[in-house]
Design an enzyme around this catalytic site. Sequence first.
Site, PDB file in Angstrom:
ATOM      1  N   GLY A  10       0.820  -1.207   0.000  1.00  0.00           N
ATOM      2  CA  GLY A  10       0.000   0.000   0.000  1.00  0.00           C
ATOM      3  C   GLY A  10       0.858   1.262   0.000  1.00  0.00           C
ATOM      4  N   LEU A  36      -6.034 -10.535   6.387  1.00  0.00           N
ATOM      5  CA  LEU A  36      -6.539  -9.935   7.630  1.00  0.00           C
ATOM      6  C   LEU A  36      -8.056 -10.053   7.774  1.00  0.00           C
ATOM      7  CD1 LEU A  36      -4.198  -6.834   7.961  1.00  0.00           C
ATOM      8  CD2 LEU A  36      -4.061  -9.027   9.149  1.00  0.00           C
ATOM      9  N   TYR A  60      -8.615  -1.942   5.274  1.00  0.00           N
ATOM     10  CA  TYR A  60      -9.636  -1.906   4.217  1.00  0.00           C
ATOM     11  C   TYR A  60      -9.907  -0.425   3.981  1.00  0.00           C
ATOM     12  CZ  TYR A  60     -14.072  -2.794   1.790  1.00  0.00           C
ATOM     13  OH  TYR A  60     -15.079  -2.859   0.868  1.00  0.00           O
ATOM     14  N   THR A  61      -9.457   0.110   2.832  1.00  0.00           N
ATOM     15  CA  THR A  61      -9.503   1.563   2.615  1.00  0.00           C
ATOM     16  C   THR A  61     -10.497   1.995   1.529  1.00  0.00           C
ATOM     17  OG1 THR A  61      -7.623   1.380   1.101  1.00  0.00           O
ATOM     18  CG2 THR A  61      -7.113   1.937   3.385  1.00  0.00           C
ATOM     19  N   TYR A 124     -16.632   2.819   6.898  1.00  0.00           N
ATOM     20  CA  TYR A 124     -15.169   2.875   7.005  1.00  0.00           C
ATOM     21  C   TYR A 124     -14.760   3.583   8.302  1.00  0.00           C
ATOM     22  CZ  TYR A 124     -10.392   4.534   6.038  1.00  0.00           C
ATOM     23  OH  TYR A 124      -9.056   4.820   6.125  1.00  0.00           O
TER      24      TYR A 124
HETATM   25  N1  LIG Z   1      -5.749   6.434   1.909  1.00  0.00           N
HETATM   26  C1  LIG Z   1      -6.198   7.453   2.639  1.00  0.00           C
HETATM   27  O1  LIG Z   1      -6.635   8.495   2.125  1.00  0.00           O
HETATM   28  C2  LIG Z   1      -6.196   7.363   4.145  1.00  0.00           C
HETATM   29  C3  LIG Z   1      -6.714   8.431   4.881  1.00  0.00           C
HETATM   30  C4  LIG Z   1      -6.710   8.351   6.256  1.00  0.00           C
HETATM   31  C5  LIG Z   1      -6.191   7.242   6.889  1.00  0.00           C
HETATM   32  N2  LIG Z   1      -5.712   6.208   6.163  1.00  0.00           N
HETATM   33  C6  LIG Z   1      -5.195   5.045   6.890  1.00  0.00           C
HETATM   34  O2  LIG Z   1      -3.793   5.001   6.672  1.00  0.00           O
HETATM   35  C7  LIG Z   1      -3.361   3.634   6.657  1.00  0.00           C
HETATM   36  C8  LIG Z   1      -2.591   3.351   5.390  1.00  0.00           C
HETATM   37  O3  LIG Z   1      -3.447   3.548   4.283  1.00  0.00           O
HETATM   38  P1  LIG Z   1      -2.945   3.380   2.767  1.00  0.00           P
HETATM   39  O4  LIG Z   1      -3.543   4.498   1.996  1.00  0.00           O
HETATM   40  O5  LIG Z   1      -1.474   3.151   2.749  1.00  0.00           O
HETATM   41  O6  LIG Z   1      -3.714   2.052   2.360  1.00  0.00           O
HETATM   42  P2  LIG Z   1      -3.676   1.310   0.938  1.00  0.00           P
HETATM   43  O7  LIG Z   1      -2.714   1.966   0.020  1.00  0.00           O
HETATM   44  O8  LIG Z   1      -5.083   1.108   0.526  1.00  0.00           O
HETATM   45  O9  LIG Z   1      -3.056  -0.091   1.341  1.00  0.00           O
HETATM   46  C9  LIG Z   1      -3.780  -0.985   2.118  1.00  0.00           C
HETATM   47  C10 LIG Z   1      -2.911  -2.135   2.516  1.00  0.00           C
HETATM   48  O10 LIG Z   1      -3.716  -3.071   3.235  1.00  0.00           O
HETATM   49  C11 LIG Z   1      -3.557  -4.349   2.653  1.00  0.00           C
HETATM   50  N3  LIG Z   1      -4.738  -5.154   2.814  1.00  0.00           N
HETATM   51  C12 LIG Z   1      -6.010  -4.854   2.459  1.00  0.00           C
HETATM   52  N4  LIG Z   1      -6.826  -5.889   2.721  1.00  0.00           N
HETATM   53  C13 LIG Z   1      -6.051  -6.861   3.256  1.00  0.00           C
HETATM   54  C14 LIG Z   1      -6.294  -8.167   3.736  1.00  0.00           C
HETATM   55  N5  LIG Z   1      -7.517  -8.723   3.705  1.00  0.00           N
HETATM   56  N6  LIG Z   1      -5.260  -8.889   4.219  1.00  0.00           N
HETATM   57  C15 LIG Z   1      -4.018  -8.372   4.242  1.00  0.00           C
HETATM   58  N7  LIG Z   1      -3.711  -7.143   3.807  1.00  0.00           N
HETATM   59  C16 LIG Z   1      -4.723  -6.396   3.310  1.00  0.00           C
HETATM   60  C17 LIG Z   1      -3.285  -4.063   1.190  1.00  0.00           C
HETATM   61  O11 LIG Z   1      -2.724  -5.174   0.567  1.00  0.00           O
HETATM   62  P3  LIG Z   1      -3.365  -5.735  -0.807  1.00  0.00           P
HETATM   63  O12 LIG Z   1      -3.213  -4.653  -1.816  1.00  0.00           O
HETATM   64  O13 LIG Z   1      -2.588  -6.971  -1.069  1.00  0.00           O
HETATM   65  O14 LIG Z   1      -4.831  -5.996  -0.500  1.00  0.00           O
HETATM   66  C18 LIG Z   1      -2.316  -2.886   1.333  1.00  0.00           C
HETATM   67  O15 LIG Z   1      -1.024  -3.331   1.672  1.00  0.00           O
HETATM   68  C19 LIG Z   1      -4.625   2.788   6.847  1.00  0.00           C
HETATM   69  O16 LIG Z   1      -4.785   2.466   8.185  1.00  0.00           O
HETATM   70  C20 LIG Z   1      -5.739   3.721   6.405  1.00  0.00           C
HETATM   71  O17 LIG Z   1      -6.977   3.392   7.012  1.00  0.00           O
HETATM   72  C21 LIG Z   1      -5.688   6.245   4.804  1.00  0.00           C
END
Ligand SMILES: NC(=O)c1ccc[n+]([C@@H]2O[C@H](COP(=O)([O-])OP(=O)(O)OC[C@H]3O[C@@H](n4cnc5c(N)ncnc54)[C@H](OP(=O)(O)O)[C@@H]3O)[C@@H](O)[C@H]2O)c1
Length: 285
Positions: A10, A36, A60-61, A124
């Site tokens: 991610g 997960l 789960y984003t 979410y």
């Molecule tokens: N994106 C945003 O705008 C945002 C905003 C606020 C907070 N956050 C938080 O910041 C953190 C990082 O977000 P990010 O943007 O880096 O997320 P991301 O790019 O969507 O990446 C999500 C990660 O979770 C993994 N994942 C999803 N489902 C999974 C499962 N069933 N089993 C194992 N791994 C799984 C994905 O792997 P796969 O690709 O293999 O599924 C990926 O490595 C998270 O806690 C998110 O809630 C994000």
Amino acid sequence: MRILVFGRVGQLGSALAELLPSHHEVTFLDQPEVNLSQPESVPDLITEHAPALVINAAAYTAVDKAESEPALAQLINADAPAAMAKSCRIRDIPLIHYSTDYVFGGSASAPYTEHAPAAPASVYGRTKLEGEQAVAGETDRHIIFRTAWLYSHIGRNFLKTMLRVASEGKPLRVVDDQIGSPTFAWDLGMASVAAVDALEKGREDVYGIFHATNSGVTSWYGFAQRIFEVAGIEKVDLSAILTESYPTPAPRPAYSVLDCDRLHQILQVKMPDWQDALSRCVARL
Ligand SMILES: NC(=O)c1ccc[n+]([C@@H]2O[C@H](COP(=O)([O-])OP(=O)(O)OC[C@H]3O[C@@H](n4cnc5c(N)ncnc54)[C@H](OP(=O)(O)O)[C@@H]3O)[C@@H](O)[C@H]2O)c1
């Protein structure tokens, strides 16, 4: 330090893979090694890798999709972090976890502090809040970074979508009445490294929730404008709209600005300005 990170591919996981200092022994787990949505598999993985620190960069984003997959979002965003936290408590090791501005309702007019009451309006946001509460309920040795509007040169995000749609010559209508702080995943990664450093030094005053976004505020429309300026794209059909003209399955907070003062006071991390961060990110595209 031996560190086990859930989620390498991610946005945040990619940043951690680059930024965690090389003297650490870091293992990243992704699918299919870990799923997960099966939180019961988590304790054995933590036992097997015997880390001194666990970092959960996975989540789960898919904010809109979560409205129709609440059970899956609950497993990944709440139950899996709960299982991690329980294993960490049993092993007496710290857990670094991440959460979101979506835990707030978005009706504030001043930046949310870590103590502001949560009022998530989406599945979410609700599942992420339950994840926070489960982590904090299981172990005192937790650090939770709440971030917002995360983007990077890697992965799927608003920046990449804007550039793709513009390159296709399509018009862009972007909401101008949602206010927040775009945050480069690499800067959140740097804040995480500061937390790892503090834990490695044995500091016990660094636990709890930290807000961690780039500084400064804008709207999604303002973010889009700046993206095209920084990327040097002049010919783009971009216009501002109101949220009511762009209905989505999951409601978005109108105001998402997070007060990052605790991060500065306790971890001595001053998050860079969002426009500076955007320039650094675009340079890496
Ligand atoms: N994106 C945003 O705008 C945002 C905003 C606020 C907070 N956050 C938080 O910041 C953190 C990082 O977000 P990010 O943007 O880096 O997320 P991301 O790019 O969507 O990446 C999500 C990660 O979770 C993994 N994942 C999803 N489902 C999974 C499962 N069933 N089993 C194992 N791994 C799984 C994905 O792997 P796969 O690709 O293999 O599924 C990926 O490595 C998270 O806690 C998110 O809630 C994000």
